[in-house]
Design a protein around this motif. Structure first.
Motif, PDB file in Angstrom:
ATOM      1  N   PRO A   1       0.819  -1.225   0.000  1.00 12.10           N
ATOM      2  CA  PRO A   1       0.000   0.000   0.000  1.00 12.10           C
ATOM      3  C   PRO A   1       0.850   1.271   0.000  1.00 12.10           C
ATOM      4  CG  PRO A   1      -0.952  -1.624   1.461  1.00 12.10           C
ATOM      5  CD  PRO A   1       0.366  -2.193   1.007  1.00 12.10           C
ATOM      6  N   GLU A   2       2.008   1.222   0.629  1.00 15.87           N
ATOM      7  CA  GLU A   2       2.853   2.418   0.682  1.00 15.87           C
ATOM      8  C   GLU A   2       3.533   2.721  -0.647  1.00 15.87           C
ATOM      9  OE1 GLU A   2       2.935  -0.230   2.756  1.00 15.87           O
ATOM     10  OE2 GLU A   2       5.012  -0.730   3.343  1.00 15.87           O
ATOM     11  N   ASP A   3       3.401   1.837  -1.625  1.00 18.21           N
ATOM     12  CA  ASP A   3       3.916   2.127  -2.966  1.00 18.21           C
ATOM     13  C   ASP A   3       2.936   2.961  -3.789  1.00 18.21           C
ATOM     14  OD1 ASP A   3       5.166  -1.222  -3.037  1.00 18.21           O
ATOM     15  OD2 ASP A   3       6.341   0.606  -2.728  1.00 18.21           O
ATOM     16  N   ALA A   4       1.733   3.132  -3.290  1.00 17.30           N
ATOM     17  CA  ALA A   4       0.735   3.896  -4.027  1.00 17.30           C
ATOM     18  C   ALA A   4       1.176   5.344  -4.181  1.00 17.30           C
ATOM     19  CB  ALA A   4      -0.604   3.832  -3.309  1.00 17.30           C
ATOM     20  N   ALA A   5       1.124   5.830  -5.419  1.00 17.18           N
ATOM     21  CA  ALA A   5       1.581   7.187  -5.716  1.00 17.18           C
ATOM     22  C   ALA A   5       1.394   7.446  -7.206  1.00 17.18           C
ATOM     23  CB  ALA A   5       3.054   7.345  -5.354  1.00 17.18           C
ATOM     24  N   VAL A   6       1.637   8.682  -7.579  1.00 14.79           N
ATOM     25  CA  VAL A   6       1.792   9.000  -8.992  1.00 14.79           C
ATOM     26  C   VAL A   6       3.267   8.797  -9.322  1.00 14.79           C
ATOM     27  CG1 VAL A   6       1.643  10.757 -10.776  1.00 14.79           C
ATOM     28  CG2 VAL A   6      -0.102  10.650  -8.973  1.00 14.79           C
ATOM     29  N   TYR A   7       3.522   8.003 -10.322  1.00 13.96           N
ATOM     30  CA  TYR A   7       4.886   7.700 -10.734  1.00 13.96           C
ATOM     31  C   TYR A   7       5.260   8.526 -11.959  1.00 13.96           C
ATOM     32  CZ  TYR A   7       5.341   3.837  -7.467  1.00 13.96           C
ATOM     33  OH  TYR A   7       5.442   3.095  -6.311  1.00 13.96           O
ATOM     34  N   TYR A   8       6.407   9.159 -11.873  1.00 11.99           N
ATOM     35  CA  TYR A   8       6.894  10.007 -12.948  1.00 11.99           C
ATOM     36  C   TYR A   8       8.197   9.442 -13.507  1.00 11.99           C
ATOM     37  CZ  TYR A   8       3.773  13.499 -10.849  1.00 11.99           C
ATOM     38  OH  TYR A   8       2.685  14.166 -10.342  1.00 11.99           O
ATOM     39  N   CYS A   9       8.352   9.554 -14.813  1.00 10.93           N
ATOM     40  CA  CYS A   9       9.644   9.234 -15.392  1.00 10.93           C
ATOM     41  C   CYS A   9      10.350  10.547 -15.750  1.00 10.93           C
ATOM     42  CB  CYS A   9       9.516   8.336 -16.613  1.00 10.93           C
ATOM     43  SG  CYS A   9       8.541   8.983 -17.989  1.00 10.93           S
ATOM     44  N   ALA A  10      11.661  10.494 -15.757  1.00 12.68           N
ATOM     45  CA  ALA A  10      12.453  11.689 -15.987  1.00 12.68           C
ATOM     46  C   ALA A  10      13.748  11.333 -16.694  1.00 12.68           C
ATOM     47  CB  ALA A  10      12.749  12.388 -14.665  1.00 12.68           C
ATOM     48  N   ALA A  11      14.302  12.326 -17.385  1.00 12.31           N
ATOM     49  CA  ALA A  11      15.542  12.136 -18.134  1.00 12.31           C
ATOM     50  C   ALA A  11      16.583  13.147 -17.688  1.00 12.31           C
ATOM     51  CB  ALA A  11      15.285  12.289 -19.635  1.00 12.31           C
ATOM     52  N   SER A  12      17.789  12.654 -17.449  1.00 11.33           N
ATOM     53  CA  SER A  12      18.886  13.511 -17.011  1.00 11.33           C
ATOM     54  C   SER A  12      20.042  13.444 -17.998  1.00 11.33           C
ATOM     55  CB  SER A  12      19.375  13.078 -15.631  1.00 11.33           C
ATOM     56  OG  SER A  12      20.545  13.792 -15.269  1.00 11.33           O
ATOM     57  N   SER A  13      20.594  14.617 -18.327  1.00 13.56           N
ATOM     58  CA  SER A  13      21.732  14.673 -19.248  1.00 13.56           C
ATOM     59  C   SER A  13      23.068  14.494 -18.519  1.00 13.56           C
ATOM     60  CB  SER A  13      21.721  15.997 -20.010  1.00 13.56           C
ATOM     61  OG  SER A  13      21.784  17.084 -19.106  1.00 13.56           O
ATOM     62  N   ARG A  14      23.017  14.321 -17.179  1.00 11.53           N
ATOM     63  CA  ARG A  14      24.241  14.121 -16.422  1.00 11.53           C
ATOM     64  C   ARG A  14      24.871  12.796 -16.806  1.00 11.53           C
ATOM     65  NH1 ARG A  14      21.301  18.588 -15.493  1.00 11.53           N
ATOM     66  NH2 ARG A  14      22.401  19.956 -14.038  1.00 11.53           N
ATOM     67  N   ALA A  15      26.161  12.707 -16.584  1.00  8.29           N
ATOM     68  CA  ALA A  15      26.896  11.517 -17.011  1.00  8.29           C
ATOM     69  C   ALA A  15      26.569  10.293 -16.167  1.00  8.29           C
ATOM     70  CB  ALA A  15      28.396  11.780 -16.978  1.00  8.29           C
ATOM     71  N   GLY A  16      26.381  10.499 -14.888  1.00  9.07           N
ATOM     72  CA  GLY A  16      26.162   9.366 -14.004  1.00  9.07           C
ATOM     73  C   GLY A  16      24.740   9.300 -13.489  1.00  9.07           C
ATOM     74  N   VAL A  17      24.408   8.148 -12.953  1.00  7.34           N
ATOM     75  CA  VAL A  17      23.070   7.961 -12.375  1.00  7.34           C
ATOM     76  C   VAL A  17      22.921   8.890 -11.171  1.00  7.34           C
ATOM     77  CG1 VAL A  17      21.571   6.332 -11.195  1.00  7.34           C
ATOM     78  CG2 VAL A  17      22.902   5.588 -13.174  1.00  7.34           C
ATOM     79  N   THR A  18      21.800   9.582 -11.105  1.00  7.44           N
ATOM     80  CA  THR A  18      21.563  10.503 -10.012  1.00  7.44           C
ATOM     81  C   THR A  18      20.182  10.270  -9.414  1.00  7.44           C
ATOM     82  OG1 THR A  18      21.415  12.829  -9.379  1.00  7.44           O
ATOM     83  CG2 THR A  18      20.712  12.275 -11.603  1.00  7.44           C
ATOM     84  N   THR A  19      20.103  10.498  -8.101  1.00 10.58           N
ATOM     85  CA  THR A  19      18.826  10.358  -7.400  1.00 10.58           C
ATOM     86  C   THR A  19      18.175  11.709  -7.141  1.00 10.58           C
ATOM     87  OG1 THR A  19      19.832  10.483  -5.209  1.00 10.58           O
ATOM     88  CG2 THR A  19      19.742   8.309  -6.244  1.00 10.58           C
ATOM     89  N   THR A  20      18.817  12.779  -7.539  1.00 11.34           N
ATOM     90  CA  THR A  20      18.365  14.139  -7.225  1.00 11.34           C
ATOM     91  C   THR A  20      17.445  14.659  -8.314  1.00 11.34           C
ATOM     92  OG1 THR A  20      20.467  14.531  -6.112  1.00 11.34           O
ATOM     93  CG2 THR A  20      19.119  16.458  -6.645  1.00 11.34           C
ATOM     94  N   SER A  21      16.226  14.970  -7.944  1.00  5.82           N
ATOM     95  CA  SER A  21      15.228  15.352  -8.940  1.00  5.82           C
ATOM     96  C   SER A  21      15.613  16.613  -9.710  1.00  5.82           C
ATOM     97  CB  SER A  21      13.864  15.539  -8.285  1.00  5.82           C
ATOM     98  OG  SER A  21      13.905  16.556  -7.310  1.00  5.82           O
ATOM     99  N   ARG A  22      16.287  17.554  -9.064  1.00  7.75           N
ATOM    100  CA  ARG A  22      16.613  18.806  -9.749  1.00  7.75           C
ATOM    101  C   ARG A  22      17.660  18.608 -10.834  1.00  7.75           C
ATOM    102  NH1 ARG A  22      21.428  20.786  -7.866  1.00  7.75           N
ATOM    103  NH2 ARG A  22      22.143  19.977  -5.845  1.00  7.75           N
TER     104      ARG A  22
END
Length: 123
Positions: free
Chosen positions: A87-108
């Motif tokens: 139940p705690e997984d319930a949410a609106v899920y968004y996909c996003a694209a980052s031009s940074r070189a490495g994997v990032t967890t920061t939304s900005r």
């Protein structure tokens, strides 16, 4: 640039869903792709991300072992396989694209965002 997330829906706790994110207007393989989610009354949070090549992935602790992120650069599409949903997984899920070189967890640090798809988990 357009990112379109789809595949959300209503599922019982313990069930599975597969989200997809289609991209257009960008060189898909040049972007790190990520999934974020936002539940009512809560801030948007990082869920998972996949490197440009698809070889590296990163997850928030609460979904490790249950969710799998992947991408198909030939189809300009990213996926999120969600198993053992809670139940705690319930949410609106968004996909996003980052031009940074490495994997990032920061939304900005993500440049483009999709419109979101709603996941509802009944207990």
């Amino acid at each position: 640039v357009q990112l379109q997330a789809f595949g959300g829906g209503l599922v019982q706790a313990g069930g599975s869903l597969r989200l997809s994110c289609g991209a257009s207007g960008l060189t898909f393989s040049s972007y790190v792709m990520g999934w974020f989610r936002q539940a009512p009354g809560k801030e948007r949070e990082f869920v998972a991300a996949v490197a440009r090549s698809g070889e590296s992935t990163y997850y928030t602790n609460s979904v490790k072992g249950r969710f799998t992120v992947s991408r198909d650069n030939a189809k300009n599409t990213m996926y999120l396989q969600m198993n053992s949903l809670k139940p705690e997984d319930a949410a609106v899920y968004y996909c996003a694209a980052s031009s940074r070189a490495g994997v990032t967890t920061t939304s900005r640090l993500y440049d483009y965002w999709g419109q979101g798809t709603l996941v509802t988990v009944s207990s």
